[in-house]
Design a protein around this motif. Sequence first.
Motif, mmCIF file in Angstrom:
data_model
loop_
_atom_site.group_PDB
_atom_site.id
_atom_site.type_symbol
_atom_site.label_atom_id
_atom_site.label_comp_id
_atom_site.label_asym_id
_atom_site.label_seq_id
_atom_site.Cartn_x
_atom_site.Cartn_y
_atom_site.Cartn_z
ATOM 1 N N ALA A 104 0.825 -1.206 0.000
ATOM 2 C CA ALA A 104 0.000 0.000 0.000
ATOM 3 C C ALA A 104 0.864 1.264 0.000
ATOM 4 O O ALA A 104 0.551 2.259 -0.676
ATOM 5 N N ARG A 105 1.958 1.230 0.772
ATOM 6 C CA ARG A 105 2.858 2.400 0.789
ATOM 7 C C ARG A 105 3.532 2.605 -0.574
ATOM 8 O O ARG A 105 3.716 3.740 -1.045
ATOM 9 N N ALA A 106 3.903 1.474 -1.155
ATOM 10 C CA ALA A 106 4.505 1.578 -2.482
ATOM 11 C C ALA A 106 3.517 2.137 -3.485
ATOM 12 O O ALA A 106 3.875 2.944 -4.359
ATOM 13 N N GLN A 107 2.240 1.698 -3.353
ATOM 14 C CA GLN A 107 1.210 2.220 -4.250
ATOM 15 C C GLN A 107 1.019 3.715 -4.061
ATOM 16 O O GLN A 107 0.842 4.468 -5.024
ATOM 17 N N LEU A 108 1.077 4.178 -2.778
ATOM 18 C CA LEU A 108 0.944 5.614 -2.509
ATOM 19 C C LEU A 108 2.127 6.391 -3.100
ATOM 20 O O LEU A 108 1.945 7.458 -3.718
ATOM 21 N N ALA A 109 3.308 5.857 -2.894
ATOM 22 C CA ALA A 109 4.482 6.534 -3.451
ATOM 23 C C ALA A 109 4.413 6.598 -4.963
ATOM 24 O O ALA A 109 4.790 7.608 -5.598
ATOM 25 N N SER A 110 3.922 5.500 -5.549
ATOM 26 C CA SER A 110 3.804 5.463 -7.007
ATOM 27 C C SER A 110 2.810 6.512 -7.490
ATOM 28 O O SER A 110 3.056 7.197 -8.497
ATOM 29 N N ALA A 111 1.690 6.627 -6.769
ATOM 30 C CA ALA A 111 0.686 7.613 -7.175
ATOM 31 C C ALA A 111 1.224 9.029 -7.038
ATOM 32 O O ALA A 111 0.980 9.898 -7.894
ATOM 33 N N ARG A 112 1.976 9.296 -5.947
ATOM 34 C CA ARG A 112 2.557 10.632 -5.779
ATOM 35 C C ARG A 112 3.578 10.952 -6.889
ATOM 36 O O ARG A 112 3.595 12.049 -7.473
ATOM 37 N N ALA A 113 4.408 9.967 -7.122
ATOM 38 C CA ALA A 113 5.439 10.181 -8.147
ATOM 39 C C ALA A 113 4.827 10.368 -9.520
ATOM 40 O O ALA A 113 5.287 11.201 -10.336
ATOM 41 N N ASN A 114 3.761 9.588 -9.761
ATOM 42 C CA ASN A 114 3.110 9.708 -11.070
ATOM 43 C C ASN A 114 2.485 11.081 -11.234
ATOM 44 O O ASN A 114 2.567 11.702 -12.295
ATOM 45 N N LEU A 115 1.893 11.574 -10.128
ATOM 46 C CA LEU A 115 1.299 12.908 -10.204
ATOM 47 C C LEU A 115 2.391 13.974 -10.398
ATOM 48 O O LEU A 115 2.222 14.912 -11.203
ATOM 49 N N ALA A 116 3.484 13.808 -9.640
ATOM 50 C CA ALA A 116 4.578 14.783 -9.784
ATOM 51 C C ALA A 116 5.142 14.767 -11.206
ATOM 52 O O ALA A 116 5.478 15.804 -11.783
ATOM 53 N N LYS A 117 5.208 13.563 -11.752
ATOM 54 C CA LYS A 117 5.726 13.427 -13.112
ATOM 55 C C LYS A 117 4.803 14.135 -14.088
ATOM 56 O O LYS A 117 5.252 14.861 -14.984
ATOM 57 N N LEU A 118 3.493 13.893 -13.886
ATOM 58 C CA LEU A 118 2.543 14.488 -14.816
ATOM 59 C C LEU A 118 2.507 16.001 -14.652
ATOM 60 O O LEU A 118 2.231 16.733 -15.620
ATOM 61 N N GLN A 119 2.771 16.482 -13.426
ATOM 62 C CA GLN A 119 2.785 17.931 -13.218
ATOM 63 C C GLN A 119 4.070 18.559 -13.758
ATOM 64 O O GLN A 119 4.167 19.780 -13.890
ATOM 65 N N GLY A 120 5.052 17.730 -14.095
ATOM 66 C CA GLY A 120 6.271 18.221 -14.718
ATOM 67 C C GLY A 120 7.212 18.929 -13.800
ATOM 68 O O GLY A 120 8.150 19.565 -14.259
ATOM 69 N N GLU A 121 6.983 18.859 -12.492
ATOM 70 C CA GLU A 121 7.848 19.565 -11.580
ATOM 71 C C GLU A 121 9.173 18.834 -11.398
ATOM 72 O O GLU A 121 10.209 19.454 -11.290
ATOM 73 N N GLN A 122 9.140 17.559 -11.362
ATOM 74 C CA GLN A 122 10.380 16.817 -11.140
ATOM 75 C C GLN A 122 10.344 15.558 -11.982
ATOM 76 O O GLN A 122 9.372 14.807 -11.966
ATOM 77 N N ARG A 123 11.389 15.387 -12.647
ATOM 78 C CA ARG A 123 11.518 14.123 -13.361
ATOM 79 C C ARG A 123 11.903 13.011 -12.389
ATOM 80 O O ARG A 123 11.661 11.842 -12.648
ATOM 81 N N GLY A 124 12.437 13.466 -11.254
ATOM 82 C CA GLY A 124 12.797 12.456 -10.272
ATOM 83 C C GLY A 124 11.567 11.747 -9.706
ATOM 84 O O GLY A 124 11.636 10.605 -9.227
ATOM 85 N N GLY A 125 10.384 12.472 -9.771
ATOM 86 C CA GLY A 125 9.157 11.835 -9.304
ATOM 87 C C GLY A 125 8.815 10.594 -10.107
ATOM 88 O O GLY A 125 8.335 9.587 -9.570
#
Length: 618
Positions: free
Chosen positions: A341-362
Motif C-alpha cells: 500500500a505504501r509503495a502504491q501511494l508513493a507510485s501515485a505521488r510520483a506519477n502525479l509529480a511526473k505528470l505535473q512536470g515539476e520533477q523528473r525524479g518523481g
Amino acid sequence: MTKQRSRIPARTILTIAGLLALVGAVAVGLGAFRPTSTAARRSYELVAPRRSSIIATVNATGQMQPARTANLSFVSPNRVAEVLVQVGEAVQADQPIARLDTREQQIRVAQAAAQVAQAQASYEKLNAGASVAERAAAEAQLAQAQAQAQQTRGSVTTADLQAAEAQLAQAREQLRILEAGPNADDLRASEAQLQQTQAQLATQRDQLSAAKTNAEFQVGQAVNTLTQAQSRAASAASNWQYVQDTGLDPLRPSLGVDARGGDIANQLNEAQRQQYADASVQAEAALNSAEQAVTQATVVAETARQNEINGIQAAEQTVAQTQARLDQLRGGADAGQIAAARAQLASARANLAKLQGEQRGGALQAAQAGVDQARANQERVDGAASTSDLAVAQAQLQSAQASLDLAELALDEATLSAPFSGTIAELNLKPGELPSATRAPVVLADLSSFYVDVAVDEIDVSRITAGQPVTLTLDALPDVAIAATVERIAPLASAQSAVTAYQVRVSAPRSDPRVRPGMSTTADIIVAEQQNVLLVPRRAVRNDRGRLIVETPTDPAVCQLPPEQRPERPELRQIDVRTGLSNEVVIQITEGLDESSCVYVEGVDSRFDLFGGPPQAR
C-alpha cells in the motif's frame, strides 16, 4: 356384523378341576333324583362334603396385540419411486420396504464430493506453497517494474492529471485503512458469530449425546427381552422333555386321587403332546427373534455413536473456521500488504509529480515504487503460508467432508427398511405419490407372539405376580384356548379407569394362525390352586355376625332317608367352620367338617346339582 363385547372391571372367579366325578352327587350315599308327580318337593338339600381340586383365577378382558409394532416413515418427504412389499408379506430385519426418488440426493452427493475435492486441492496447494508458474509470474512482474522504472518520458493531459490525483487519493485511503487495523463493528460481528457457533456446538453435543444414550438404553431393553425369551425357551423345552419322558402334563401331572387314594395320572393325548412340542418350537423362535432384536438395537446404537462423532466434528470445524476468520481480522494487514500500500501511494505521488512536470525524479520514484511492490509480491509468493491461512483451509476441507457425509446419509435414508422381522400390517404408499402426512407410510407388526393388556382392580392385583399361567379365550374363536403368561404388572394405577385398577400385561405365543391382533379376549389368570381339599356348596356356608357357620340335621338318620321321605323342615344345629378358596359354586372347608358330615343347603330341591361344575366367566 360382530358386536363388540362391553368391558367390565376385573373380578375374581374360581374354577373347579376334577368336579366331573361329583356331578349328580347330592345326599350322602344316595343316587340321582327321581322326580314323581305325587312326591312333595323339599326346598332344601342334604349333601356330603367332597374332596377334589380347586383353582382360583382372576378374570379380565382385553384385546390381542402383536408383540411389537412400528410406524415407519421417511426422514425427508419425496415422491415414492418403488414399493417392494405387499400388505401381509413377511419381511426380515433390514429388508428394504420402499424407496423414494433419489435423483436429487444423488446430485447433492456429487456436489458435496466435488466440494470436498476442491477444498482438498486448495488446502494442499496452500500447504505446498506457490507453484513454479506463480513464482515465474512474480519474477516477470518484478522485471517489468524494473523496466518501467526507466520510463521517464511522456506527455501529460488534464485527464491524466485527474486520473493521477484520483489514484493518489485512493492509495492514501487504502494505506490509512490498512494501518488503522480492523473496524470495531466487524470485530464485534465476528466475535458474536464465534459465540453463536460455540453455542451450536454445545447444543449439538447435547442432542447427539441424548440420541446415543437413548439408543444404548434400547440395547439394554432388547437384552432384557432376550433374557426373558431365553427363560421361556428353557421352560418350554423342559416341559416338552418332561412330556416325552413321562407322557404326563408337566403343569398338572395329576387329576386328583382315585377311590383307593392313589393319584390319577393326567396322561396327554397326541394333540396335547403336540401343543407342548409347538410351544417349545415357538419359544425357540421367540428367542431367535429376541437375539435379532439385540443385534438390531446394537447396530442402531453404533449408528448413534457414529452420528455423534460426525456431528460434533462438523460443529467443531465450523467453530475453528469462525475462530480463524476472527484471528485473521484481529491480526490486521501483514507487513507485505502495508508495504504494497505504501509503495502504491508513493507510485501515485510520483506519477502525479511526473505528470505535473515539476520533477523528473518523481517519475523515477514512482517507477522505483513499482519495483518495490513487485519485489514485495515476489517475497510473498516465495514465503510459506501463514498458520491462520492453513487453519481456514483445513476448516473448509472438514466442512466440505461433513456436507458430503450428510448428503450420503440423506441418500441412505431414502430407502425405508424394516427395523425388525415382522409382517407388513399396513401400507400407505403408492409409486409416484408423496407419502401421507397424516398416516404412517408403513406399519410393521411382529406377529410371532401376542400380548394382552388387561385392567385388574386393586383387590385382585395383589394376588398376581409375573410368571403366573394364564388361559386366553377369544370371542371370535370360542373353541380356542391359548396358554399364556403374566409378563408384568404396572407399578401405578390406571388413570383412565373409573375404579382403582392396574394394567397387567399377558404374553402368549401365536399358537393358532387364526388369531389376529385386535380380537377380544378373556384372560383367566391362575393365582392359586389346592389339591385334594374338602369342598361343600357355597350356599351351605353363611356369615352369622362374623361367624362362618354351616347347619346339619340334629338327627343323622335324616341324611339316610330318600329325598321324598325327609321332613319338610328338619331340626338343625350350627357348626363353626373355617374356609379357604371359594367360587360361585363351592367353597373349601379347612376346619369344622369332614367327609362323613351331612350339610343342610337352604333354597334348593333335590333335583338341583350343587356340584354343577365350574362357573362360567361373565
